[in-house]
Design a protein around this motif. Structure first.
Motif, PDB file in Angstrom:
ATOM      1  N   ARG A  46      -4.150  23.446   1.028  1.00  0.00           N
ATOM      2  CA  ARG A  46      -5.071  22.849   2.001  1.00  0.00           C
ATOM      3  C   ARG A  46      -4.339  22.155   3.145  1.00  0.00           C
ATOM      4  N   PHE A  47      -3.249  21.439   2.782  1.00  0.00           N
ATOM      5  CA  PHE A  47      -2.589  20.597   3.795  1.00  0.00           C
ATOM      6  C   PHE A  47      -1.249  21.161   4.276  1.00  0.00           C
ATOM      7  N   LYS A  48      -0.898  22.375   3.852  1.00  0.00           N
ATOM      8  CA  LYS A  48       0.332  22.992   4.345  1.00  0.00           C
ATOM      9  C   LYS A  48       0.188  23.186   5.863  1.00  0.00           C
ATOM     10  N   GLY A  49       1.185  22.705   6.612  1.00  0.00           N
ATOM     11  CA  GLY A  49       1.154  22.808   8.069  1.00  0.00           C
ATOM     12  C   GLY A  49       0.513  21.607   8.742  1.00  0.00           C
ATOM     13  N   THR A  50      -0.025  20.677   7.934  1.00  0.00           N
ATOM     14  CA  THR A  50      -0.595  19.443   8.501  1.00  0.00           C
ATOM     15  C   THR A  50       0.520  18.411   8.597  1.00  0.00           C
ATOM     16  N   TYR A  51       0.876  18.012   9.831  1.00  0.00           N
ATOM     17  CA  TYR A  51       2.051  17.172  10.050  1.00  0.00           C
ATOM     18  C   TYR A  51       1.980  15.872   9.255  1.00  0.00           C
ATOM     19  N   SER A  52       0.829  15.235   9.244  1.00  0.00           N
ATOM     20  CA  SER A  52       0.715  13.924   8.577  1.00  0.00           C
ATOM     21  C   SER A  52       0.856  14.020   7.059  1.00  0.00           C
ATOM     22  N   LYS A  53       0.685  15.243   6.496  1.00  0.00           N
ATOM     23  CA  LYS A  53       0.761  15.414   5.039  1.00  0.00           C
ATOM     24  C   LYS A  53       2.051  16.121   4.599  1.00  0.00           C
ATOM     25  N   THR A  54       2.973  16.329   5.534  1.00  0.00           N
ATOM     26  CA  THR A  54       4.187  17.099   5.226  1.00  0.00           C
ATOM     27  C   THR A  54       4.956  16.532   4.035  1.00  0.00           C
ATOM     28  N   ASN A  55       5.193  15.216   4.041  1.00  0.00           N
ATOM     29  CA  ASN A  55       5.966  14.601   2.950  1.00  0.00           C
ATOM     30  C   ASN A  55       5.253  14.768   1.602  1.00  0.00           C
ATOM     31  N   GLN A  56       3.942  14.575   1.602  1.00  0.00           N
ATOM     32  CA  GLN A  56       3.185  14.715   0.352  1.00  0.00           C
ATOM     33  C   GLN A  56       3.225  16.155  -0.163  1.00  0.00           C
ATOM     34  N   VAL A  57       3.084  17.118   0.764  1.00  0.00           N
ATOM     35  CA  VAL A  57       3.132  18.525   0.381  1.00  0.00           C
ATOM     36  C   VAL A  57       4.498  18.872  -0.207  1.00  0.00           C
ATOM     37  N   ASN A  58       5.574  18.450   0.482  1.00  0.00           N
ATOM     38  CA  ASN A  58       6.929  18.726  -0.008  1.00  0.00           C
ATOM     39  C   ASN A  58       7.164  18.088  -1.369  1.00  0.00           C
ATOM     40  N   SER A  59       6.678  16.867  -1.526  1.00  0.00           N
ATOM     41  CA  SER A  59       6.854  16.147  -2.796  1.00  0.00           C
ATOM     42  C   SER A  59       6.172  16.888  -3.935  1.00  0.00           C
ATOM     43  N   ARG A  60       4.972  17.370  -3.681  1.00  0.00           N
ATOM     44  CA  ARG A  60       4.233  18.062  -4.749  1.00  0.00           C
ATOM     45  C   ARG A  60       4.825  19.438  -5.043  1.00  0.00           C
ATOM     46  N   GLU A  61       5.360  20.097  -4.050  1.00  0.00           N
ATOM     47  CA  GLU A  61       6.028  21.372  -4.290  1.00  0.00           C
ATOM     48  C   GLU A  61       7.255  21.183  -5.174  1.00  0.00           C
ATOM     49  N   ARG A  62       8.041  20.131  -4.891  1.00  0.00           N
ATOM     50  CA  ARG A  62       9.222  19.842  -5.720  1.00  0.00           C
ATOM     51  C   ARG A  62       8.792  19.484  -7.150  1.00  0.00           C
ATOM     52  N   MET A  63       7.690  18.741  -7.268  1.00  0.00           N
ATOM     53  CA  MET A  63       7.205  18.346  -8.583  1.00  0.00           C
ATOM     54  C   MET A  63       6.810  19.585  -9.403  1.00  0.00           C
ATOM     55  N   LEU A  64       6.136  20.547  -8.769  1.00  0.00           N
ATOM     56  CA  LEU A  64       5.747  21.768  -9.476  1.00  0.00           C
ATOM     57  C   LEU A  64       6.963  22.575  -9.910  1.00  0.00           C
ATOM     58  N   GLU A  65       7.992  22.594  -9.075  1.00  0.00           N
ATOM     59  CA  GLU A  65       9.213  23.338  -9.414  1.00  0.00           C
ATOM     60  C   GLU A  65       9.887  22.759 -10.656  1.00  0.00           C
ATOM     61  N   LYS A  66       9.825  21.423 -10.770  1.00  0.00           N
ATOM     62  CA  LYS A  66      10.496  20.751 -11.895  1.00  0.00           C
ATOM     63  C   LYS A  66       9.610  20.648 -13.144  1.00  0.00           C
TER      64      LYS A  66
END
Length: 544
Positions: free
Chosen positions: A279-299
């Motif tokens: 939903r928020f991929k590409g939304t500048y204000s949510k970039t950090n949250q998106v990256n954080s959750r992607e890393r969390m899923l990887e781990k």
């Protein structure tokens, strides 16, 4: 205490198990459970020191004695039964002989002040301290007690071991193990070759005289009776339960329920997280949250649900013609081999639809009676099959009658009729033939695999008299459940010989006991007979 530390076994790029650690305490009685191929026998071999792990160690005190009984033995045949069993005390006899030899050397030496003389004195003292600290034991009496308990007769003691079947030679090896009184006994399918009376004797020995025990067995009644702990090997790891087998099954079911609940919750969390990212991929204000959750899923470590056989395979024998009222009639039947009388003046009438059990020690005539019923040997008296009897016979040599040039699938497909042909793969799976196994030629199968295949073939043939001689020796618990369910629903006549008490329970309404050259008819269920027989045997067993 014996410690298993971080064991791992890998081969051909795959992992059988890894990170396995547990301890075996002084009086633990452990059932090692898991499906075929999970690594139970491999783990037992590593603990026994006959196989090396890829990683990890087994640690135990320097003077600990570990005894191991594998499923298959390679035995030498150069002595009598009694001599072979007495080898259990070979180290004690060797110690005694060495002390005598050293004392004799001291008598002839005169160099009393030399270092060599003092070395002998020291060695005699050390050995003497160990030898005379041993319990004063009548070794011959102990050997006799163990051999009798495991089904040998006194007349067998001086016979060569080469005269006995593989099952009886397994008993000799088992006697040697029990006589050593080891700190840990490792038993891989110990009940496959011993009768009910011997199993009862073994149970009581392990419960009352053995130290730690680890056992692999498909005999549910046996492992329930002797174990207080269950270690399950599954999906490359272990679960350790302070419970016997029946209680372990309950605890495992509860564990799996928790796993399923946790797995479902995790899957919902993953789905919600992925939805947020999408939903928020590409939304500048949510970039950090998106990256954080992607890393969390990887781990994220995905929760695994333990594999379990959820198949509800039910087999029914195909319909057969109705037999006469009495499919089996035996009158005044006697059988001898030379001067050896197997049984005499035996009588039995088995009526249509009746399920009966033949019980008794090995060698008392159960299989001989079956061969007489099948017309495979001559005997004095009358032994006849009734009108319109169609016999299905399963014997220990049944595997040798299979066609080695056919595949597993073809062997079953030949006899399967009607709708059951669509279930052949499922039926073979119920008897431990998985995946590409069904395309193997019969000729390359092991003895146990051929026996299981012969059982499947028999289950699909239309019969009204079924004779089974030790049908469960090569079946796992699931396969035995499939077979037992089929037998419970079988509306023909059943004659069953088995030492597996859990399998026998509920299966027959009359018992013929083979004992002391007689065939004794008991008008009671196999459950009542086994209960009474166990009590009477316990009264006879000397545990002191």
């Amino acid at each position: 205490m014996i410690s298993v530390d971080n064991l791992a076994v890998e081969f051909s790029g795959s992992t059988l198990f890894s990170g396995v650690s547990f301890t075996i305490n002084e009086n633990d009685k452990i059932a090692l459970m898991g499906k075929n191929g999970a690594g139970k026998s491999t783990m037992m071999k590593i603990i026994a020191g006959v196989q090396n792990p890829t990683r990890g160690h087994v640690r135990f005190p320097k003077d600990a004695v570990i005894a191991y009984l594998p499923q298959h033995l390679l035995t030498e045949d150069n002595c009598t039964v009694f001599e072979e069993a007495s080898k259990a005390f070979a180290h004690i006899f060797a110690m005694r002989d060495e002390i005598n030899a050293l004392n004799k050397a001291l008598e002839t030496r005169t160099d009393y002040e030399s270092d060599a003389y003092m070395d002998i004195i020291t060695k005699v003292a050390d050995l003497g301290e160990k030898f005379y600290a041993l319990e004063d034991v009548n070794y011959d009496a102990e050997v006799e007690k163990a051999l009798l308990g495991l089904g040998f007769k006194r007349s067998d003691f001086n016979r060569q071991t080469s005269e006995f079947s593989g099952g009886y030679r397994m008993r000799i090896e088992l006697a040697k193990i029990l006589l050593q009184k080891p700190d840990l006994i490792l038993l891989d399918e110990p009940t496959n070759h011993i009768d009910i009376e011997s199993v009862i004797w073994l149970e009581n020995f392990l419960l009352h005289k053995a130290n730690a025990v680890v056992v692999i067995s498909h005999d549910k009644a046996f492992i329930d009776a002797i174990t207080n702990r269950t270690i399950e090997v599954t999906m490359g790891r272990i679960y350790d339960y302070k419970a016997n087998y029946s209680h372990y099954l309950q605890l495992r079911a509860e564990r799996r329920e928790h796993q399923i609940k946790a797995y479902n919750e995790q899957q919902r969390f993953i789905a919600d997280t992925k939805a947020f990212i999408e939903r928020f991929k590409g939304t500048y204000s949510k970039t950090n949250q998106v990256n954080s959750r992607e890393r969390m899923l990887e781990k994220l470590e995905i929760i695994e649900i333990d594999e379990v056989d959820t198949s509800a395979l039910k087999l029914r024998f195909p319909p057969a013609q109705r037999s006469g009222d009495y499919p089996v009639i035996v009158k005044d039947l006697s059988k001898s081999y030379g001067n050896h009388v197997v049984f005499k003046n035996a009588n039995m009438s088995i009526y249509r639809g009746q399920k009966v059990s033949f019980v008794g020690r090995n060698g008392e005539g159960k299989s001989t009676m079956i061969k007489a019923i099948m017309g495979q040997l001559d005997a004095t008296g009358t032994c006849a099959l009734g009108h319109n009897v169609q016999v299905g016979y399963f014997a220990q040599n049944q595997a040798s009658l299979l066609d080695n040039d056919l595949t597993v699938f073809q062997t079953v497909d030949e006899v399967a009729q009607g709708e059951v042909r669509t279930q052949i793969k499922n039926i073979l799976g119920g008897f431990m033939f998985k995946g590409d196994d069904i395309h193997k030629k019969v000729g390359v199968l092991s003895g146990g695999e051929k026996t299981r295949l012969a059982m499947v073939k028999l289950l699909l043939e239309p019969v009204n008299l079924l004779i089974l001689d030790e049908p469960t020796n090569h079946l796992d618990l699931k396969s035995k459940e499939v077979l037992k369910e089929a037998l419970l629903n079988f509306n023909g006549t059943l004659i069953l010989v088995s030492h597996d008490r859990d399998f026998l329970q509920g299966l027959s309404e009359k018992v013929f006991e083979f004992k002391d050259q007689r065939v004794i008819e008991h008008f009671e269920t196999i459950d009542d007979f086994l209960k009474r027989n166990r009590i009477e045997n316990l009264k006879e067993i000397d545990l002191q």
